[in-house]
Design a protein around this motif. Sequence first.
Motif, PDB file in Angstrom:
ATOM      1  N   TYR A 187     -20.674 -15.607  30.960  1.00  0.00           N
ATOM      2  CA  TYR A 187     -20.831 -14.158  31.079  1.00  0.00           C
ATOM      3  C   TYR A 187     -21.472 -13.813  32.422  1.00  0.00           C
ATOM      4  O   TYR A 187     -22.313 -14.558  32.936  1.00  0.00           O
ATOM      5  CB  TYR A 187     -21.701 -13.617  29.940  1.00  0.00           C
ATOM      6  N   VAL A 188     -21.065 -12.661  32.962  1.00  0.00           N
ATOM      7  CA  VAL A 188     -21.583 -12.190  34.235  1.00  0.00           C
ATOM      8  C   VAL A 188     -21.904 -10.704  34.100  1.00  0.00           C
ATOM      9  O   VAL A 188     -21.331 -10.003  33.257  1.00  0.00           O
ATOM     10  CB  VAL A 188     -20.553 -12.426  35.369  1.00  0.00           C
ATOM     11  N   THR A 189     -22.814 -10.207  34.920  1.00  0.00           N
ATOM     12  CA  THR A 189     -23.185  -8.798  34.885  1.00  0.00           C
ATOM     13  C   THR A 189     -22.385  -8.006  35.910  1.00  0.00           C
ATOM     14  O   THR A 189     -22.319  -8.367  37.085  1.00  0.00           O
ATOM     15  CB  THR A 189     -24.688  -8.608  35.168  1.00  0.00           C
ATOM     16  N   GLY A 190     -21.738  -6.941  35.453  1.00  0.00           N
ATOM     17  CA  GLY A 190     -21.070  -5.989  36.327  1.00  0.00           C
ATOM     18  C   GLY A 190     -21.557  -4.598  35.995  1.00  0.00           C
ATOM     19  O   GLY A 190     -22.369  -4.407  35.084  1.00  0.00           O
ATOM     20  N   GLU A 191     -21.051  -3.600  36.726  1.00  0.00           N
ATOM     21  CA  GLU A 191     -21.467  -2.219  36.495  1.00  0.00           C
ATOM     22  C   GLU A 191     -20.266  -1.293  36.583  1.00  0.00           C
ATOM     23  O   GLU A 191     -19.367  -1.495  37.402  1.00  0.00           O
ATOM     24  CB  GLU A 191     -22.503  -1.778  37.532  1.00  0.00           C
ATOM     25  N   ILE A 192     -20.268  -0.247  35.740  1.00  0.00           N
ATOM     26  CA  ILE A 192     -19.252   0.798  35.851  1.00  0.00           C
ATOM     27  C   ILE A 192     -19.951   2.137  36.073  1.00  0.00           C
ATOM     28  O   ILE A 192     -21.097   2.339  35.643  1.00  0.00           O
ATOM     29  CB  ILE A 192     -18.360   0.882  34.598  1.00  0.00           C
ATOM     30  N   GLU A 193     -19.246   3.027  36.760  1.00  0.00           N
ATOM     31  CA  GLU A 193     -19.801   4.355  37.035  1.00  0.00           C
ATOM     32  C   GLU A 193     -19.389   5.322  35.931  1.00  0.00           C
ATOM     33  O   GLU A 193     -18.197   5.486  35.645  1.00  0.00           O
ATOM     34  CB  GLU A 193     -19.308   4.869  38.384  1.00  0.00           C
ATOM     35  N   VAL A 194     -20.380   5.944  35.311  1.00  0.00           N
ATOM     36  CA  VAL A 194     -20.162   6.961  34.292  1.00  0.00           C
ATOM     37  C   VAL A 194     -21.030   8.154  34.625  1.00  0.00           C
ATOM     38  O   VAL A 194     -22.257   8.038  34.671  1.00  0.00           O
ATOM     39  CB  VAL A 194     -20.501   6.438  32.877  1.00  0.00           C
ATOM     40  N   ASP A 195     -20.400   9.309  34.902  1.00  0.00           N
ATOM     41  CA  ASP A 195     -21.137  10.531  35.251  1.00  0.00           C
ATOM     42  C   ASP A 195     -22.127  10.282  36.385  1.00  0.00           C
ATOM     43  O   ASP A 195     -23.322  10.626  36.295  1.00  0.00           O
ATOM     44  CB  ASP A 195     -21.870  11.092  34.023  1.00  0.00           C
ATOM     45  N   SER A 196     -21.649   9.645  37.449  1.00  0.00           N
ATOM     46  CA  SER A 196     -22.424   9.382  38.675  1.00  0.00           C
ATOM     47  C   SER A 196     -23.573   8.398  38.461  1.00  0.00           C
ATOM     48  O   SER A 196     -24.425   8.231  39.332  1.00  0.00           O
ATOM     49  CB  SER A 196     -22.991  10.696  39.256  1.00  0.00           C
ATOM     50  N   THR A 197     -23.596   7.730  37.303  1.00  0.00           N
ATOM     51  CA  THR A 197     -24.621   6.724  37.019  1.00  0.00           C
ATOM     52  C   THR A 197     -23.936   5.389  36.757  1.00  0.00           C
ATOM     53  O   THR A 197     -22.921   5.332  36.053  1.00  0.00           O
ATOM     54  CB  THR A 197     -25.460   7.127  35.796  1.00  0.00           C
ATOM     55  N   PHE A 198     -24.499   4.305  37.300  1.00  0.00           N
ATOM     56  CA  PHE A 198     -23.924   2.977  37.078  1.00  0.00           C
ATOM     57  C   PHE A 198     -24.582   2.325  35.871  1.00  0.00           C
ATOM     58  O   PHE A 198     -25.814   2.239  35.787  1.00  0.00           O
ATOM     59  CB  PHE A 198     -24.084   2.103  38.324  1.00  0.00           C
ATOM     60  N   SER A 248      -7.247   3.233  29.754  1.00  0.00           N
ATOM     61  CA  SER A 248      -7.829   4.291  30.555  1.00  0.00           C
ATOM     62  C   SER A 248      -8.077   3.752  31.965  1.00  0.00           C
ATOM     63  O   SER A 248      -7.543   2.707  32.343  1.00  0.00           O
ATOM     64  CB  SER A 248      -9.139   4.774  29.907  1.00  0.00           C
ATOM     65  N   LYS A 249      -8.873   4.460  32.729  1.00  0.00           N
ATOM     66  CA  LYS A 249      -9.264   4.018  34.070  1.00  0.00           C
ATOM     67  C   LYS A 249     -10.757   4.247  34.254  1.00  0.00           C
ATOM     68  O   LYS A 249     -11.329   5.193  33.707  1.00  0.00           O
ATOM     69  CB  LYS A 249      -8.492   4.778  35.155  1.00  0.00           C
ATOM     70  N   ILE A 250     -11.378   3.359  35.007  1.00  0.00           N
ATOM     71  CA  ILE A 250     -12.768   3.518  35.418  1.00  0.00           C
ATOM     72  C   ILE A 250     -12.778   3.792  36.918  1.00  0.00           C
ATOM     73  O   ILE A 250     -12.143   3.073  37.685  1.00  0.00           O
ATOM     74  CB  ILE A 250     -13.588   2.248  35.101  1.00  0.00           C
ATOM     75  N   GLU A 251     -13.488   4.845  37.332  1.00  0.00           N
ATOM     76  CA  GLU A 251     -13.456   5.229  38.746  1.00  0.00           C
ATOM     77  C   GLU A 251     -14.007   4.140  39.646  1.00  0.00           C
ATOM     78  O   GLU A 251     -13.447   3.841  40.699  1.00  0.00           O
ATOM     79  CB  GLU A 251     -14.233   6.532  38.959  1.00  0.00           C
ATOM     80  N   LYS A 252     -15.118   3.536  39.254  1.00  0.00           N
ATOM     81  CA  LYS A 252     -15.708   2.478  40.076  1.00  0.00           C
ATOM     82  C   LYS A 252     -16.227   1.344  39.195  1.00  0.00           C
ATOM     83  O   LYS A 252     -16.894   1.585  38.186  1.00  0.00           O
ATOM     84  CB  LYS A 252     -16.865   3.013  40.932  1.00  0.00           C
ATOM     85  N   PHE A 253     -15.895   0.112  39.585  1.00  0.00           N
ATOM     86  CA  PHE A 253     -16.420  -1.083  38.940  1.00  0.00           C
ATOM     87  C   PHE A 253     -17.066  -1.944  40.012  1.00  0.00           C
ATOM     88  O   PHE A 253     -16.437  -2.270  41.020  1.00  0.00           O
ATOM     89  CB  PHE A 253     -15.300  -1.850  38.242  1.00  0.00           C
ATOM     90  N   LYS A 254     -18.343  -2.300  39.798  1.00  0.00           N
ATOM     91  CA  LYS A 254     -19.103  -3.025  40.810  1.00  0.00           C
ATOM     92  C   LYS A 254     -19.440  -4.445  40.346  1.00  0.00           C
ATOM     93  O   LYS A 254     -19.852  -4.652  39.204  1.00  0.00           O
ATOM     94  CB  LYS A 254     -20.413  -2.294  41.130  1.00  0.00           C
ATOM     95  N   LEU A 255     -19.253  -5.389  41.257  1.00  0.00           N
ATOM     96  CA  LEU A 255     -19.788  -6.738  41.122  1.00  0.00           C
ATOM     97  C   LEU A 255     -20.660  -6.960  42.350  1.00  0.00           C
ATOM     98  O   LEU A 255     -20.187  -7.337  43.412  1.00  0.00           O
ATOM     99  CB  LEU A 255     -18.649  -7.763  41.046  1.00  0.00           C
TER     100      LEU A 255
END
Length: 446
Positions: A187-198, A248-255
Amino acid sequence: MLKKNTLILLFLSAIASSFSQNEFSLPSLEKDKIRFDLVGNLIIIPVELNGVELSFVLDSGVSKPILFNLAHVDSLQINKVETILIRGLGGGEPIEAIRSKQNFLRVGDAININQDIYMVFDNSINFTPRLGRPVHGIIGYDLFKNFIVEINYASKYIVLHRPDTYKYKSCKRCETFNLSFYKNKPYVTGEIEVDSTFIPLNLLIDTGSSDALWIFENEDKGLVPTENMYFEDFLGKGLSGNIYGKRSKIEKFKLKSFVLNNVNTAFPDSTSISFARKNIKRSGSVSGEVLKRFNIIVDYKNRKLTLKKNKNFKSAFSYNKSGIIIEQNGVMIVKERKNRSGLGFNDKSDSNIHVETVTHYKLSVKPAYTIVEIREDSPAEKAGLLKGDIIVTINNKETHLLKLQNVIGYFKSKTGKLINLKINRNGEMMLFTFRLEDVFKQKELP
């Protein structure tokens, strides 16, 4: 002669001892490079099992090798078996499998003479129809645990490095992540943007899935698809049945510093992932459509993952805009035209030569691409296509001359592209036409 035989026995004994704990090893090498095929975002590697050459998907999401598609495997000897039940994704019941011990497994020059294998005889558990080429099983943890594994998605090769001799190189454009494990899965940690918050996510690294990103719905954490920006769809097939959910789509996904935009994201329904949710910390999966954008170093021993962008990084995320899911399911008889030229002679004079072309036809057995799922209210459904229809031509190209992935590629073309299909429906040839639609833009309209 006695002394020589004694030395050979001692050498073989030493090798057997090194494999007694169900481990892979490179007996005389520091590393081994293995070419792979990348089909539908899945890594397919050559594997030798008990002397029989097979093809396996390299799947970091499985803890034990699983063998299926056994009807097409000849002369395979299996050792010491017992019957068990195994469970995976999907809403069905656990399936029966046979556990076989003390098998010989070779991947490149890496060998294991004491490998456990799980064999599934359910014909529905099979990658071959979905990929359009023979695949006999999946392997993950047993290979990753013994090596530092370098995966070069851009050049399509893996390198198995011995951990005791491997040295990391300095890489300013790389990002390194800490790995955690649950039941031998990384497992690894990533981030998604939801309402301008990651929002941080704990994601299974799943090289055995062709999708981009899966997220398990959680309203309390804001992990839900954006309203009017999703559609219900067939997501795939797991060990325990079909998997459905929302796309669906996610606007931003961060690693870390790597940011991907407009990432295809699936939200599987709760029934399909009940088994996966036993790990209460898991938020979803990051899979082949994302992972292929990096060259990767996987280091289970030191719990590290290293990513470096490759040439695929900026590729746009695409999805099936037709609503059709097809498989290479069965065969069809094709009448192929063969022209043969020959010399002819005029009756009046032997000097008047003409060429005659004689047309012959040959019947050939070719793969049949069958519609196995149709999304509700999709262009394909509205055009009148049905499950079980066999696609004979697509945009005037005969499908038996195309690979499965090429046919699927037509359905991922630009919005508005015209698709013409000739269909064999129970022996009757029928024509259908539709245009590819952007489901997300449709749903944004009032």
